[in-house]
Design a protein around this motif. Structure first.
Motif, PDB file in Angstrom:
ATOM      1  N   UNK A 367     -54.389  -5.297  23.122  1.00 48.24           N
ATOM      2  CA  UNK A 367     -54.521  -3.891  23.493  1.00 48.24           C
ATOM      3  C   UNK A 367     -53.804  -2.945  22.528  1.00 48.24           C
ATOM      4  N   UNK A 368     -52.915  -3.522  21.689  1.00 48.70           N
ATOM      5  CA  UNK A 368     -52.005  -2.695  20.881  1.00 48.70           C
ATOM      6  C   UNK A 368     -51.203  -1.777  21.803  1.00 48.70           C
ATOM      7  N   UNK A 369     -50.676  -2.389  22.861  1.00 55.24           N
ATOM      8  CA  UNK A 369     -49.850  -1.688  23.851  1.00 55.24           C
ATOM      9  C   UNK A 369     -48.388  -1.969  23.539  1.00 55.24           C
ATOM     10  N   UNK A 370     -47.678  -0.930  23.131  1.00 48.87           N
ATOM     11  CA  UNK A 370     -46.305  -1.116  22.676  1.00 48.87           C
ATOM     12  C   UNK A 370     -45.362  -0.121  23.359  1.00 48.87           C
ATOM     13  N   UNK A 371     -44.078  -0.431  23.271  1.00 55.18           N
ATOM     14  CA  UNK A 371     -43.049   0.492  23.755  1.00 55.18           C
ATOM     15  C   UNK A 371     -42.063   0.729  22.618  1.00 55.18           C
ATOM     16  N   UNK A 372     -41.377   1.843  22.709  1.00 51.00           N
ATOM     17  CA  UNK A 372     -40.397   2.186  21.681  1.00 51.00           C
ATOM     18  C   UNK A 372     -39.077   2.540  22.350  1.00 51.00           C
ATOM     19  N   UNK A 373     -38.001   1.957  21.830  1.00 49.55           N
ATOM     20  CA  UNK A 373     -36.657   2.289  22.295  1.00 49.55           C
ATOM     21  C   UNK A 373     -36.015   3.237  21.285  1.00 49.55           C
ATOM     22  N   UNK A 374     -35.764   4.469  21.716  1.00 50.81           N
ATOM     23  CA  UNK A 374     -35.185   5.465  20.817  1.00 50.81           C
ATOM     24  C   UNK A 374     -36.061   5.705  19.602  1.00 50.81           C
TER      25      UNK A 374
END
Length: 424
Positions: A367-374
């Protein structure tokens, strides 16, 4: 899809874990690693040639300025040859990229270390058994398909006339019971923090690919050929695809969604007593819960989801058990799955009503589902889903387990939704 970098760095672990799903992947993994190495070798060669070409471009310009046209032409011939070589390397890279992707798409998700070994449902592990509401029915108790006819609440023959086998018509209090259960499940999901959405029940190929239905389950889905769309097998597909090609903030995790949809499955080749009545349908209603989670939290969340489903069954006073699926009985995309089954008193068998699964990064990678921290680099999220709940077998168990001489009792928790306490 398994991440290529993980395969590259953990070849033997990948092979061993896929063996738990009864997949002999040594040849495929070897081919993937070999072609990936060739592709990266070509990339190194390509970068060297491109650097040389940049150098030549500067030199050619300087030679022309200084009037050394013959030398400039020699270098220009070399530059032309480099262009042809780079085109050849790019073509080889593209060919290897496609071959690697094709092989990766054929590999199922890696099972969690918690997954027991085994080949069939007989090898699944019972991890929780609740017999507190086990009914004591007389020998004359009827299976739900006979109860449906007696009380004229679900008509299987009429559905067969309209559409075909596996498409029942719910009537009167049967239709009201169905609607009551949908609202009951949605209301409780909302109270548990799930955001309700109403997604399309048709999906495109990209959506089917993203959650792992394609290219694995084409034969199980209904296909609308003229538009190249698929009827959904579960709300998991459109709901999870809400987050396709997105980067979410780490502080927003977990993201919880719930949806009611009709679901469609061809169930090709299914026949026999075990699929009679509501036991297996081509069209059925289901309330789904989906979560997008931080990798550090996903297995804690999986347990919370399992307990949430169990709580619904307790409110409906249905005896149930929870199974941890063995490698051979797991879905293509799952890393760990709990199946939850209710006891069908008249049929004297367990009926699956929910699967709660953690897919780890398998779906997120597609899905190219990502999260970003800061301000950090985006990382793949974990996705989870569960049935909360699938209605047909819930209805079957409710009808069978609550049959009495003068009708079918409705559990107290459901009466505010049905508006009646008995089907007579």
């Amino acid at each position: 899809m398994i991440q290529l970098a993980y395969i590259r760095e953990n070849k033997e672990d990948v092979i061993a874990r896929l063996a738990v799903k009864n997949i002999d992947a040594r040849e495929s993994i070897g081919a993937i690693i070999g072609m990936d190495a060739d592709k990266r070798k070509y990339q190194t060669e390509l970068e060297t040639l491109l650097a040389e070409q940049n150098t030549l471009a500067r030199q050619i310009g300087e030679l022309f300025k200084s009037g050394k046209k013959a030398e400039a032409e020699d270098l220009r011939n070399r530059s032309t040859a480099i262009k042809e070589m780079t085109k050849g390397l790019e073509d080889k890279q593209a060919d290897l990229e496609k071959k690697v992707q094709d092989l990766l798409l054929q590999l199922p998700n890696l099972p969690s270390p918690l997954v027991p070994s085994g080949k069939t449902a007989e090898d699944n592990e019972v991890v929780f058994l609740d017999e507190s509401a086990m009914p004591d029915l007389p020998a004359t108790a009827l299976p739900h398909w006979e109860l449906c006819t007696r009380y004229d609440i679900i008509d299987f023959e009429l559905g067969n006339k309209i559409a075909g086998a596996g498409f029942p018509v719910y009537k009167g209090k049967g239709a009201r019971l169905q609607r009551a259960l949908i609202n009951f499940f949605l209301d409780h999901a909302g109270r548990a923090g799930y955001n309700e959405v109403q997604p399309p029940i048709l999906i495109n190929e990209d959506s089917g690919f993203g959650t792992g239905q394609l290219p694995d389950k084409e034969g199980q889905m209904y296909h609308v050929g003229i538009d190249n769309l698929y009827l959904i097998p579960t709300a998991e597909v459109p709901v999870t695809n809400i987050f396709r090609d997105t980067i979410v903030k780490a502080e927003d995790l977990p993201i919880r969604c719930t949806a009611y949809t009709p679901c469609f499955r061809r169930e090709a080749g299914s026949y026999g007593a075990h699929v009679r009545g509501l036991n297996r349908l081509h069209q059925f209603d289901k309330v789904e819960i989906v979560q997008v989670a931080h990798p550090d939290q996903s297995y804690t969340i999986l347990e919370e989801m399992r307990q949430y489903v169990a709580g619904l069954l307790k409110m409906l006073e249905l005896p149930f058990r929870t199974l941890r699926l063995c490698g051979g009985d797991m879905s293509f995309a799952s890393a760990l799955t709990y199946d939850i089954e209710v006891w069908s008193a008249a049929q004297q068998r367990w009926l699956e009503v929910s699967s709660v699964s953690n897919f780890e990064t398998f779906q997120a990678n597609r899905l190219k589902l990502r999260y970003r921290e800061g301000n950090g680099k985006p990382q793949l999220a974990h996705t989870l889903n569960g049935s909360a709940l699938a209605l047909p077998r819930i209805v079957a168990a409710l009808l069978e387990n609550n049959q009495q001489e003068d009708g079918i009792r409705i559990p107290p928790a459901l009466i505010p939704y049905t508006g009646f306490d008995k089907i007579t």
